[in-house]
Enzyme design. Structure first.
Site, PDB file in Angstrom:
ATOM      1  N   TYR A  64       0.846  -1.196   0.000  1.00  0.00           N
ATOM      2  CA  TYR A  64       0.000   0.000   0.000  1.00  0.00           C
ATOM      3  C   TYR A  64       0.883   1.248   0.000  1.00  0.00           C
ATOM      4  O   TYR A  64       0.585   2.223  -0.695  1.00  0.00           O
ATOM      5  CB  TYR A  64      -0.925   0.004   1.227  1.00  0.00           C
ATOM      6  CG  TYR A  64      -1.916  -1.141   1.246  1.00  0.00           C
ATOM      7  CD1 TYR A  64      -3.103  -1.072   0.529  1.00  0.00           C
ATOM      8  CD2 TYR A  64      -1.670  -2.293   1.985  1.00  0.00           C
ATOM      9  CE1 TYR A  64      -4.017  -2.119   0.542  1.00  0.00           C
ATOM     10  CE2 TYR A  64      -2.577  -3.347   2.001  1.00  0.00           C
ATOM     11  CZ  TYR A  64      -3.743  -3.255   1.283  1.00  0.00           C
ATOM     12  OH  TYR A  64      -4.648  -4.292   1.291  1.00  0.00           O
ATOM     13  N   ASN A 118     -12.868  -0.635  -4.866  1.00  0.00           N
ATOM     14  CA  ASN A 118     -12.604  -1.066  -6.237  1.00  0.00           C
ATOM     15  C   ASN A 118     -13.800  -1.851  -6.763  1.00  0.00           C
ATOM     16  O   ASN A 118     -14.162  -2.891  -6.221  1.00  0.00           O
ATOM     17  CB  ASN A 118     -11.336  -1.930  -6.261  1.00  0.00           C
ATOM     18  CG  ASN A 118     -11.032  -2.505  -7.621  1.00  0.00           C
ATOM     19  OD1 ASN A 118     -11.550  -2.065  -8.637  1.00  0.00           O
ATOM     20  ND2 ASN A 118     -10.177  -3.513  -7.633  1.00  0.00           N
ATOM     21  N   CYS A 159      -6.472  -5.423  -7.259  1.00  0.00           N
ATOM     22  CA  CYS A 159      -6.181  -4.956  -5.900  1.00  0.00           C
ATOM     23  C   CYS A 159      -5.688  -6.106  -5.018  1.00  0.00           C
ATOM     24  O   CYS A 159      -5.059  -5.860  -3.987  1.00  0.00           O
ATOM     25  CB  CYS A 159      -7.389  -4.254  -5.299  1.00  0.00           C
ATOM     26  SG  CYS A 159      -8.885  -5.231  -5.257  1.00  0.00           S
ATOM     27  N   HIS A 160      -5.912  -7.350  -5.451  1.00  0.00           N
ATOM     28  CA  HIS A 160      -5.386  -8.493  -4.695  1.00  0.00           C
ATOM     29  C   HIS A 160      -3.846  -8.514  -4.721  1.00  0.00           C
ATOM     30  O   HIS A 160      -3.232  -9.168  -3.889  1.00  0.00           O
ATOM     31  CB  HIS A 160      -5.957  -9.814  -5.227  1.00  0.00           C
ATOM     32  CG  HIS A 160      -5.625 -10.101  -6.655  1.00  0.00           C
ATOM     33  ND1 HIS A 160      -6.336  -9.564  -7.710  1.00  0.00           N
ATOM     34  CD2 HIS A 160      -4.653 -10.866  -7.209  1.00  0.00           C
ATOM     35  CE1 HIS A 160      -5.824  -9.986  -8.846  1.00  0.00           C
ATOM     36  NE2 HIS A 160      -4.793 -10.780  -8.570  1.00  0.00           N
ATOM     37  N   GLU A 209      -1.773 -16.950  -9.393  1.00  0.00           N
ATOM     38  CA  GLU A 209      -0.913 -16.205 -10.298  1.00  0.00           C
ATOM     39  C   GLU A 209       0.550 -16.629 -10.200  1.00  0.00           C
ATOM     40  O   GLU A 209       1.267 -16.582 -11.193  1.00  0.00           O
ATOM     41  CB  GLU A 209      -1.056 -14.697 -10.037  1.00  0.00           C
ATOM     42  CG  GLU A 209      -2.401 -14.164 -10.483  1.00  0.00           C
ATOM     43  CD  GLU A 209      -2.503 -12.648 -10.391  1.00  0.00           C
ATOM     44  OE1 GLU A 209      -1.528 -11.985  -9.970  1.00  0.00           O
ATOM     45  OE2 GLU A 209      -3.579 -12.124 -10.769  1.00  0.00           O
TER      46      GLU A 209
END
Length: 159
Positions: free
Chosen positions: A99, A122, A130-131, A157
């Site tokens: 962040y 979001n 945002c993850h 991912e």
């Protein structure tokens, strides 16, 4: 205004998509975002669309074929929120940032809490990833679809 909706089943659960002629408006893991639509698009006409670029590319993402989306998106929020979302939209697949790093990159270096608040709002989950934004200490932080989903997305991912 005419809106369209689609739904796709994934290994992460059902994902709802809302879009119009200008682009993708909303991606939600939760139930159909009726309240969000009523707040932003009152008196809209909503139709089902099962054949569209948004649905195709979201499916490709969850099949491991797509790492970046190539369709228009519509950001609905404050200027600060839009700045955060536009930056986070470009965080590469499988990479994470804190962040604080996001705050510095948008030239608001002490606004890490505000960045977190913007990400909580979001409305384009997965597409605005945002993850991929975590705490400076490596902890995951929050996620509107739940921290377990955030953890699974990051693992997905990496693999």
């Amino acid at each position: 205004m005419k809106l369209y909706k689609s739904q796709v089943n994934t290994s992460f659960g059902k994902i709802n998509l809302i879009f119009n002629k200008n682009g993708l408006l909303n991606v939600s893991f939760k139930s159909y975002p009726g309240k969000w639509i009523n707040n932003h698009f009152p008196d809209s006409d909503i139709q089902i669309s099962n054949e569209n670029i948004y649905l195709t590319q979201i499916k490709e993402y969850f099949c491991g074929v797509r790492r970046k989306f190539g369709f228009p998106v519509v950001f609905i929020g404050t200027n600060f929120q839009k700045d955060v979302w536009k930056f986070v939209y470009n965080i590469p697949f499988s990479k994470t940032m804190s962040y604080s790093e996001v705050a510095k990159e948008i030239h608001k270096k002490s606004a890490q809490r505000a960045v977190g608040n913007a990400l909580r709002e979001n409305h384009l989950l997965i597409v605005v990833p945002c993850h991929r934004v975590i705490k400076s200490n490596g902890n995951l932080g929050g996620f509107s679809a739940g921290v377990e989903v955030k953890k699974k997305l990051l693992e997905f991912e990496k693999n």
